[in-house]
Design an enzyme around this catalytic site. Structure first.
Site, short mmCIF file in Angstrom:
data_model
loop_
_atom_site.label_atom_id
_atom_site.label_comp_id
_atom_site.label_asym_id
_atom_site.label_seq_id
_atom_site.Cartn_x
_atom_site.Cartn_y
_atom_site.Cartn_z
N ASN A 9 0.76 -1.13 -0.17
CA ASN A 9 -0.15 -0.01 0.49
C ASN A 9 0.71 0.87 -0.28
O ASN A 9 1.40 1.77 1.00
CB ASN A 9 -0.96 -0.12 1.66
CG ASN A 9 -1.86 1.31 1.62
OD1 ASN A 9 -1.53 2.17 0.52
ND2 ASN A 9 -2.37 1.03 2.45
N LYS A 11 0.15 4.52 0.15
CA LYS A 11 -0.34 5.51 0.34
C LYS A 11 -0.47 6.41 -0.41
O LYS A 11 -0.70 6.41 -1.86
CB LYS A 11 -0.22 5.39 2.21
CG LYS A 11 -0.90 4.41 2.89
CD LYS A 11 -0.31 4.25 3.94
CE LYS A 11 -0.64 3.09 4.92
NZ LYS A 11 -0.43 3.48 6.53
N HIS A 94 -9.98 1.04 4.69
CA HIS A 94 -8.92 1.16 5.13
C HIS A 94 -8.82 2.62 6.35
O HIS A 94 -10.06 3.76 6.44
CB HIS A 94 -7.57 1.70 4.46
CG HIS A 94 -6.36 1.49 4.80
ND1 HIS A 94 -6.13 2.79 6.12
CD2 HIS A 94 -5.25 0.91 4.62
CE1 HIS A 94 -4.84 2.41 6.45
NE2 HIS A 94 -3.87 0.87 4.74
N GLU A 96 -7.59 4.84 7.86
CA GLU A 96 -7.13 6.25 7.60
C GLU A 96 -8.09 6.54 6.72
O GLU A 96 -8.71 7.50 7.13
CB GLU A 96 -6.25 6.12 6.59
CG GLU A 96 -4.63 5.91 8.32
CD GLU A 96 -3.08 4.99 7.03
OE1 GLU A 96 -3.53 5.66 5.58
OE2 GLU A 96 -2.35 4.74 7.37
N GLU A 164 -6.40 -5.31 9.94
CA GLU A 164 -5.38 -4.25 10.33
C GLU A 164 -5.15 -3.54 12.20
O GLU A 164 -5.90 -2.54 11.74
CB GLU A 164 -4.83 -3.46 9.33
CG GLU A 164 -4.77 -3.63 7.64
CD GLU A 164 -4.31 -2.58 6.62
OE1 GLU A 164 -2.52 -3.28 6.54
OE2 GLU A 164 -4.68 -1.34 6.74
N GLY A 170 2.46 1.85 10.82
CA GLY A 170 3.20 3.24 10.67
C GLY A 170 3.67 3.41 12.17
O GLY A 170 4.21 4.53 12.00
N SER A 208 3.28 -2.00 10.48
CA SER A 208 3.96 -1.79 10.47
C SER A 208 4.95 -3.99 10.40
O SER A 208 6.27 -4.37 10.72
CB SER A 208 4.86 -2.07 11.84
OG SER A 208 4.39 -0.69 12.21
P1 13P Z 1 2.74 0.14 7.71
O1 13P Z 1 2.97 -0.88 6.99
O2 13P Z 1 3.56 1.64 7.49
O3 13P Z 1 2.53 -0.01 8.81
O4 13P Z 1 0.58 0.56 7.34
C1 13P Z 1 0.15 -0.66 7.17
C2 13P Z 1 -1.02 -0.18 6.52
O5 13P Z 1 -1.56 0.64 6.54
C3 13P Z 1 -1.35 -0.94 4.77
O6 13P Z 1 -2.52 -0.63 4.45
#
Ligand code: 13P
Length: 250
Positions: A9, A11, A94, A96, A164, A170, A208
């Site tokens: 991802n 992002k 997601h 976010e 997740e 993150g 992570s």
């Molecule tokens: P990270 O791997 O940066 O923690 O992000 C995970 C994520 O949100 C994947 O969609």
């Protein structure tokens, strides 16, 4: 054993897909990825280039799509707008999107329904925040997120779930393999209780994940792959993860 699934991802990060895939392929060297399904969820403006540059065997996904096909929704993107790009599907819900753009559980279910109806794959993300986990609400949060999906989820291969935990995204603080397995096993049991055969829907872990913790995560019986944010921005690191995931098939 089914192939593991590894999805990047990217992002909202500006990558140069051609350079990325050159570096990814070079880092793989002679390693065969025949035992892993690889995908890349790219920002909208990189989708066409990513699709053109990525080897055909890799899937390319959007990171979000609107639940309607057209209309007065300024700034949004629909499936009819994405379809000319020949991508495989989209991430949906997601954390976010849920947290910063207030997507509701029902809206995410509508997105999945339209995604499947139009013949695409939906990777639906679910997970609890740290406050919810500390309050002992993990499974009630997951129940609320999963319930509207139940009439829609199919085991045709077009639906993937990604657990997740928001506190692991993150933060560099991945869930331990035991913590992730506990929730994955619960999700498979929950689906089974509602008539969806155990392991019919692949279940990815996200939060992570990186080349140092991936192997231990994938060793868990109910972890079918990973959805990777930060570590996927580095093509050499993501190639390392792909090689680790591919080894599980042998
Ligand atoms: P990270 O791997 O940066 O923690 O992000 C995970 C994520 O949100 C994947 O969609």
């Amino acid at each position: 054993m089914a192939d593991k699934i590894l999805v990047a991802n990217w992002k909202m990060n500006l990558l140069e897909p051609q350079a990325y895939f050159n570096a990814f392929t070079a880092a793989l060297g002679q390693s065969s990825l025949s035992g892993v399904k690889i995908g890349f969820a790219a920002p909208y403006t990189l989708l066409a280039t990513a699709r053109a540059c990525a080897p055909a065997a890799y899937a390319v996904y959007a990171q979000n799509v609107h639940e309607r096909e057209s209309g007065a929704f300024t700034g949004e993107i629909s499936w009819p707008l994405l379809e000319p790009l020949a991508i495989s599907g989209s991430l949906l819900g997601h954390s976010e999107r849920r947290q910063f753009f207030h997507e509701t559980h029902d809206q995410v279910a509508q997105k999945l329904a339209l995604t499947l109806q139009r013949g695409h794959c939906g990777i639906v993300c679910i997970g609890e925040t740290l406050a919810q986990r500390e309050a002992g609400e993990t499974f009630s949060v997951l129940t609320a997120q999963l319930t509207p999906l139940l009439p829609i989820l199919t085991s045709t291969g077009a639906c993937i779930l990604a657990y997740e935990p928001v506190w692991a995204i993150g933060t560099g603080l991945s869930a331990t393999p035991t913590q992730a397995q506990e929730v994955h096993a619960w999700i498979q049991s929950f689906l089974e209780t509602h008539g969806i055969r155990r392991n019919a829907i692949p279940l990815l872990y996200g939060g992570s994940a990186n080349s140092a913790n991936l192997e231990a995560l994938l060793q868990q019986p109910d972890i079918d792959g990973a959805l990777v944010g930060g570590a996927s921005l580095q093509p050499v690191e993501f190639a390392k993860m792909a090689t680790i995931a591919a080894a599980f098939r042998k």
